[in-house]
Enzyme design. Structure first.
Site, PDB file in Angstrom:
ATOM      1  N   ASP A  52       2.809 -55.148 -52.822  1.00  0.00           N
ATOM      2  CA  ASP A  52       3.770 -55.271 -52.132  1.00  0.00           C
ATOM      3  C   ASP A  52       3.534 -56.876 -51.350  1.00  0.00           C
ATOM      4  OD1 ASP A  52       6.596 -56.095 -52.215  1.00  0.00           O
ATOM      5  OD2 ASP A  52       6.689 -54.820 -50.127  1.00  0.00           O
ATOM      6  N   HIS A  81      12.301 -64.584 -44.564  1.00  0.00           N
ATOM      7  CA  HIS A  81      11.840 -63.954 -44.280  1.00  0.00           C
ATOM      8  C   HIS A  81      10.620 -63.182 -43.251  1.00  0.00           C
ATOM      9  CE1 HIS A  81      11.446 -59.559 -44.325  1.00  0.00           C
ATOM     10  NE2 HIS A  81      10.320 -59.166 -44.642  1.00  0.00           N
ATOM     11  N   GLU A 139      14.604 -53.424 -48.367  1.00  0.00           N
ATOM     12  CA  GLU A 139      14.023 -54.923 -48.833  1.00  0.00           C
ATOM     13  C   GLU A 139      14.574 -54.924 -49.811  1.00  0.00           C
ATOM     14  OE1 GLU A 139      10.297 -55.016 -46.873  1.00  0.00           O
ATOM     15  OE2 GLU A 139      10.279 -55.474 -45.111  1.00  0.00           O
ATOM     16  N   GLU A 191      14.138 -56.849 -53.689  1.00  0.00           N
ATOM     17  CA  GLU A 191      12.593 -57.719 -53.697  1.00  0.00           C
ATOM     18  C   GLU A 191      12.594 -57.856 -55.582  1.00  0.00           C
ATOM     19  OE1 GLU A 191       8.990 -56.384 -52.321  1.00  0.00           O
ATOM     20  OE2 GLU A 191       9.987 -56.392 -50.483  1.00  0.00           O
ATOM     21  N   ASP A 238      12.325 -51.477 -51.319  1.00  0.00           N
ATOM     22  CA  ASP A 238      11.264 -51.252 -50.696  1.00  0.00           C
ATOM     23  C   ASP A 238      11.795 -50.693 -49.604  1.00  0.00           C
ATOM     24  OD1 ASP A 238       8.439 -50.928 -49.408  1.00  0.00           O
ATOM     25  OD2 ASP A 238       8.232 -53.096 -48.564  1.00  0.00           O
ATOM     26  N   ARG A 242      11.766 -48.916 -39.770  1.00  0.00           N
ATOM     27  CA  ARG A 242      11.881 -49.913 -39.095  1.00  0.00           C
ATOM     28  C   ARG A 242      10.625 -49.238 -37.767  1.00  0.00           C
ATOM     29  NH1 ARG A 242      10.796 -53.982 -42.171  1.00  0.00           N
ATOM     30  NH2 ARG A 242      13.064 -54.387 -43.379  1.00  0.00           N
ATOM     31  N   GLN A 244       7.531 -48.110 -38.626  1.00  0.00           N
ATOM     32  CA  GLN A 244       6.461 -49.581 -38.615  1.00  0.00           C
ATOM     33  C   GLN A 244       5.735 -50.185 -37.759  1.00  0.00           C
ATOM     34  OE1 GLN A 244       9.028 -52.358 -41.551  1.00  0.00           O
ATOM     35  NE2 GLN A 244       6.889 -53.352 -41.466  1.00  0.00           N
ATOM     36  N   LYS A 254       6.888 -47.472 -44.829  1.00  0.00           N
ATOM     37  CA  LYS A 254       7.458 -47.431 -46.660  1.00  0.00           C
ATOM     38  C   LYS A 254       6.084 -46.868 -47.180  1.00  0.00           C
ATOM     39  CE  LYS A 254       7.117 -52.540 -44.958  1.00  0.00           C
ATOM     40  NZ  LYS A 254       8.229 -53.425 -45.674  1.00  0.00           N
ATOM     41  N   THR A 270      10.019 -46.281 -52.827  1.00  0.00           N
ATOM     42  CA  THR A 270       9.963 -47.533 -53.183  1.00  0.00           C
ATOM     43  C   THR A 270      10.793 -47.209 -54.182  1.00  0.00           C
ATOM     44  OG1 THR A 270       8.398 -48.443 -52.269  1.00  0.00           O
ATOM     45  CG2 THR A 270       9.567 -49.455 -53.293  1.00  0.00           C
ATOM     46  N   GLU A 300      16.976 -58.588 -40.760  1.00  0.00           N
ATOM     47  CA  GLU A 300      17.661 -59.504 -40.364  1.00  0.00           C
ATOM     48  C   GLU A 300      18.889 -59.702 -40.336  1.00  0.00           C
ATOM     49  OE1 GLU A 300      14.374 -62.020 -42.952  1.00  0.00           O
ATOM     50  OE2 GLU A 300      14.985 -59.959 -43.977  1.00  0.00           O
TER      51      GLU A 300
HETATM   52 CA    CA Z   1       8.370 -54.992 -48.835  1.00  0.00          CA
END
Ligand code: CA
Length: 404
Positions: free
Chosen positions: A117, A124, A190, A192, A222, A226, A229, A242, A246, A347
């Site tokens: 990834d 971002h 996420e 993507e 993904d 948080r 992480q 993570k 996925t 975000e």
């Molecule tokens: Ca990602």
């Protein structure tokens, strides 16, 4: 082009798209309109010739491994098949050939080899730097020199519709002295775009050979915890925050279908090193939509991506690492300049400071158990004919469930 399978005018799954899939019944197919053609059965019936790659295949891997000349030949055969006269017995008598999309359970389309990834959207990367490292420069010195990425976990890549048990792990807030173990309190997404490697290599892949190795693209969510992480990621990067899940969309959209959606990628400053310099530099115009329990909360644009998929593949093999059939590598979260264009909820809500209001009147900052996230996307091809103006990816969906 019109076809006997009769996709509606402007259908994003018309004959110009032809995404491939695998079904839970153990066969692989191609979608046209609202129908799926059983490719193995079609090959056995002599309607197309993929050198046996589809015959009794439960995943796309054999076809992916066959490489660009086979992909091009089979795409031409499928286009002829769908736009020519209807073959006898394709409906009714031989019911195994065509199936409605609704009512066909789809599986992971290919066996995922490795999963990488990236982190290639400048908006971002800037946003995450400000949220995770508020006292540091927004971009680290390497970010504009190479496509930053991490190796993810191929074994927990799952097809759209698979439930996501809330991950558990170590969490520590800045005011806590020690971490605790338990369910993530800050579960996020996420949005993507993922690229699927077909033809393998045992060495570096030239940045201009991207199309020789990559068959097509899928949508990726993904999922990211948080809190896990934030506590674990330094100094070696994302790990358990993570790797629990996925999700990918069931349709692999061929690069050939995306050709009319090609768009110039941003000019890179400073100029990149030679091995990352492309003869033709492009990404694709693809508009994403992120739905939180059915409410549209963001529309990230892929086309502004700073590092292109060709550069990502060249970089990930530049050290001599092999590429395998079924390798999946993803763009990284796609975010545009405004909050409504961000591809993650950290975000979108600015770490919870600005919760989003859903259509049912409730508000959210991070995911609650029972929440469903659906990410859909459509490639835009304004220069082409009206019936081929959009290429659909479908959606990638998942519901967060309480871990038992
Ligand atoms: Ca990602």
């Amino acid at each position: 082009m019109t076809a006997w399978t009769e996709p509606a005018q402007g259908d994003p799954f018309g004959v110009h798209n032809l995404p491939l899939c695998a079904t839970r019944d153990g066969w692989v197919g191609v979608r046209v309109g609202d129908l799926i053609l059983n490719l193995g059965a079609a090959e056995e019936a002599g309607l197309l010739d993929a050198g046996g790659a589809f015959t009794r295949a439960a995943t796309l891997n054999r076809f992916l491994a066959a490489g660009r000349p086979t992909w091009t030949r089979v795409r031409a055969q499928l286009t002829d098949l769908f736009t020519g006269p209807r073959p006898a017995g394709v409906f009714g008598g031989n019911a195994a050939l065509l199936h409605p999309v609704d009512g066909t359970a789809l599986a992971l389309p290919f066996e995922v080899a490795d999963y990488v990834d990236f982190y290639s959207s400048e908006h971002h990367a800037n946003n995450l730097s400000r949220l995770f490292r508020p006292d540091s420069p927004s971009l680290l010195p390497n970010w504009k020199e190479l496509p930053v990425g991490y190796h993810g976990r191929a074994g927990t890549v799952m097809v759209s519709g698979t439930d996501i048990p809330r991950p558990h792990g170590q969490r520590k807030t800045p005011d806590e002295e020690r971490p605790s173990y338990g369910p993530s309190r800050r579960l996020d997404i996420e949005a993507e775009l993922g690229f699927v490697v077909g033809a393998p290599s045992t060495g570096p892949i030239d940045v201009d050979d991207f199309r020789e190795h990559v068959f097509g693209a899928v949508l990726v969510n993904d999922w990211s915890a948080r809190d896990i992480q934030a506590w674990e990621y330094q100094p070696l990067g994302p790990f358990l925050g993570k790797s629990f899940a996925t999700s990918i969309s069931p349709w692999v959209v061929p690069l050939d279908a995306l050709e009319p959606a090609k768009a110039a990628a941003p000019v890179q400053d400073p100029p990149v090193l030679d091995y990352l310099r492309e003869a033709e530099r492009y990404a694709y115009t693809i508009r994403f939509e992120v739905f939180w329990n059915g409410t549209l909360v963001a529309q990230p644009p892929y086309e502004g991506i700073y590092w292109t998929p060709a550069q990502q593949l060249a970089h990930l093999t530049a050290n001599g690492a092999w590429a395998r059939t079924g390798d999946l590598y993803a763009s990284g979260t796609i975010s545009g300049p405004t909050p409504e264009q961000t591809g993650s909820f950290i975000e979108r809500t600015w770490n919870g400071a600005h919760p989003v209001r859903l259509d049912d009147g409730s508000t959210r900052s991070f995911l609650l158990d029972g929440d469903t996230v659906t990410i859909s996307a459509t490639a835009q091809c304004p220069g082409g004919p009206a019936e081929a103006a959009m290429v659909g990816f479908g959606e990638v969906r998942g519901t967060v469930v309480t871990r038992v």
